[in-house]
Every structure is written in C-alpha cells, then in structure tokens.
Write a protein that holds these residues in place. Sequence first.
Motif, PDB file in Angstrom:
ATOM      1  N   GLN A 168       0.819  -1.136   0.192  1.00  0.00           N
ATOM      2  CA  GLN A 168       0.000  -0.011   0.043  1.00  0.00           C
ATOM      3  C   GLN A 168       0.769   1.279  -0.018  1.00  0.00           C
ATOM      4  O   GLN A 168       0.244   2.326  -0.430  1.00  0.00           O
ATOM      5  N   THR A 169       1.957   1.303   0.571  1.00  0.00           N
ATOM      6  CA  THR A 169       3.094   2.476   0.601  1.00  0.00           C
ATOM      7  C   THR A 169       3.266   2.775  -0.828  1.00  0.00           C
ATOM      8  O   THR A 169       3.610   3.758  -0.918  1.00  0.00           O
ATOM      9  N   LYS A 183       1.483   2.726  -3.323  1.00  0.00           N
ATOM     10  CA  LYS A 183       0.346   3.214  -4.044  1.00  0.00           C
ATOM     11  C   LYS A 183      -0.150   4.472  -3.670  1.00  0.00           C
ATOM     12  O   LYS A 183      -0.785   5.187  -4.561  1.00  0.00           O
ATOM     13  N   VAL A 184       0.312   5.124  -2.614  1.00  0.00           N
ATOM     14  CA  VAL A 184      -0.184   6.420  -2.059  1.00  0.00           C
ATOM     15  C   VAL A 184       1.073   7.480  -2.642  1.00  0.00           C
ATOM     16  O   VAL A 184       2.032   7.143  -2.847  1.00  0.00           O
ATOM     17  N   ASP A 185       0.570   8.573  -2.545  1.00  0.00           N
ATOM     18  CA  ASP A 185       0.797   9.856  -3.065  1.00  0.00           C
ATOM     19  C   ASP A 185       2.193  10.418  -2.294  1.00  0.00           C
ATOM     20  O   ASP A 185       2.655  11.526  -2.471  1.00  0.00           O
ATOM     21  N   ASN A 191      -7.389  -0.205   0.709  1.00  0.00           N
ATOM     22  CA  ASN A 191      -7.368   1.246   0.828  1.00  0.00           C
ATOM     23  C   ASN A 191      -7.227   1.865   2.275  1.00  0.00           C
ATOM     24  O   ASN A 191      -7.210   3.078   2.549  1.00  0.00           O
ATOM     25  N   ASN A 249      -4.683   4.502   2.485  1.00  0.00           N
ATOM     26  CA  ASN A 249      -5.093   5.930   2.023  1.00  0.00           C
ATOM     27  C   ASN A 249      -6.391   6.606   2.719  1.00  0.00           C
ATOM     28  O   ASN A 249      -6.575   7.635   2.701  1.00  0.00           O
ATOM     29  N   ASN A 250      -7.150   5.553   3.547  1.00  0.00           N
ATOM     30  CA  ASN A 250      -8.134   6.000   4.449  1.00  0.00           C
ATOM     31  C   ASN A 250      -7.755   6.989   5.447  1.00  0.00           C
ATOM     32  O   ASN A 250      -8.423   8.004   5.741  1.00  0.00           O
ATOM     33  N   LEU A 283      -4.855   8.524   5.277  1.00  0.00           N
ATOM     34  CA  LEU A 283      -4.309   9.825   4.689  1.00  0.00           C
ATOM     35  C   LEU A 283      -5.143  10.982   4.471  1.00  0.00           C
ATOM     36  O   LEU A 283      -5.203  12.093   4.538  1.00  0.00           O
ATOM     37  N   GLU A 284      -6.462  10.322   3.962  1.00  0.00           N
ATOM     38  CA  GLU A 284      -7.444  11.246   3.811  1.00  0.00           C
ATOM     39  C   GLU A 284      -8.033  11.844   4.933  1.00  0.00           C
ATOM     40  O   GLU A 284      -8.395  13.120   5.076  1.00  0.00           O
ATOM     41  N   ASN A 317     -12.019   2.492   9.718  1.00  0.00           N
ATOM     42  CA  ASN A 317     -10.943   1.881   8.966  1.00  0.00           C
ATOM     43  C   ASN A 317     -10.381   0.817   9.972  1.00  0.00           C
ATOM     44  O   ASN A 317      -9.143   0.961  10.315  1.00  0.00           O
TER      45      ASN A 317
END
Length: 302
Positions: A23-24, A26-28, A95, A98-99, A101-102, A200
């Motif tokens: 997952q790391t 895939k994140v920005d 996700n 990412n959840n 991070l949002e 999450n």
Amino acid sequence: MISICIPIYNFNVTILVEKLLKQTKKVDVEAEVILIDDASKLEFRKVNSKFKKKCTYIQLEKNIGRSRIRNLFLTYVNHSYLLFLDCDGIINDSNFLNNYLEAINKNPEAVICGGRVYPKNLTSKDEKLAWVYGTKRESKPASIRKISPQKYFMTNNFVIPRRVFETIKFDENITKYGYEDTIFGFELKKYNIPIIHIENTVFNGHLEKNAEFLRKEKEGIENLINILKTTSNKEELINEIKLLSTFKVLKPLNFIFKISFFLFKNTIQYLFNKSIINIYLLDFYRLGYLANQLKKSNISIE
C-alpha cells in the motif's frame, strides 16, 4: 509524511507488513514501515528480521514493555505522522493506508482511530472469553465510537501527529499489561487534543486462551492500582475509567460485594476455563478483583 510503527512481540508479522509495503507504493506521499522487536523468541526474530532490507528493523535484546517501546519509535521515525498498529492485526482493506491519509488531510491536528473488529463466529471454545469481551465491548462502528471518543481510544490502530506525540508520550511507569491506552487517552483529553474516529478497522488476528485472557485482566487491574498510587489526578482518573467509576457507585454495597466475590471467585474461574462465559459475570469478577487489590494496597475510592 507517515511512519507506520509496529511493535513486535512473539508474532509473525509477514502478512501484515507485506500488505502495508504494497500500500505504501500506491499512495502519493512518503511512507515508511518501522518494526521494533521487543526481545521476542528466536523463532520470531528469524522470520521477521527478513524485512531489514525493506523496512527499518530494530531488534531489542531486553524486553522493555508496551509503553516504552511505543515511545522508542520517536527515535527512528522520519515523518510527521505516526500510524501505530499491533503486530497481530490483519488488514483486509486495500485502501487502509489511503483512508488514514484522507482523514489526516481533514483533521491534521487530531489523533485518529480506525477501530477494531473480531471474527463473527467463534472458532475455538478456548478463546471464548476474549471473543465475547471483544465483540461486545471493543468492536464498535465509528458512529458509536464518536459518541465517546476518549472511551473508545485504543492503541492497536491509530494515527497521531508527531508533534503531539513528542509532548504526550506513553507513561513508562506502566510496565505491565493493561490500561496504558486508557491513561494515554486521559492525557490527550487533558491537553485538549481531539480524537477522531473513522471506519478503518483492523481485524484482530489473535485471541488469547480463556486462562490467559483472565490472567491479563488481573494484571491490568494490578497495573491500575499502581497508577492510582502515583497519579496526581486520582479523582479525575476514577471518574474517567469505567471500572473505577462503577466501583465508586457500588461502594455502599462493598461488604456484600466482597463476601460474594470471596465465595464465588473460584466457581467463576472454573466456568470461564470451561468456556461457560457471560459478560456480566466477567464484570463482577473484575470488580471483585479490584476490591481485593484495593484492600491489599490500602487505597480507597471516594
């Protein structure tokens, strides 16, 4: 931006870490995984140390406990937010990172809790006590957790801004199992740090056997007694911790309560070991053990 912190003790973290590393990518934002092993058995050291090339892996030769090891992560993190996960957690959401991070973007100053879930069905009677307690008391949707944010703060799955964690650390006087998360949540409240709950969750991948769960409950209560001995906020703490506040309310029945516990504690332990579980019987046992320990320590709850 985010450092994923996993304290390890006698557990194989291969599946958890591999999912997180995936997952790391895939994140920005910049993300790292840091593993600190708290003097696990050799068999677990061997299997987990393979991540040295992909993560920051720290091997401790002496066990330092649940509070100190979490504080130790500050020595190694490179980013402004810390995501703490227990080593026995299972992530099923692709996700998941990412959840968080949002949620950070929406609440950059807050501590953010993702929650915990347990298996829907019990797989072993020997684990029934932990399963009943977890499903009835800990596994709550964010909509419920939001009502009492501090009450449902748990250390198995949460994000904290680094600057907050540098100010409010885990109490290293707490060396045994139990209530380090409760005390940490209490400190967050004192400093007016908001606690945000989101959906999450991490799946609880390891349930203790009945006897082990009960042993840890007793150890946690002994820990709580030690905290009461040293705290300068005894009255506030009593009002904040449900076990203590319930005991305070029931104090007029103290004598009857102690006699009942003395007469039935062995029977209750026998029932639990035979996987005959009732959550209210567990509550009675915990209150009775607390009363016993308070008397031994000559501590009163007013």
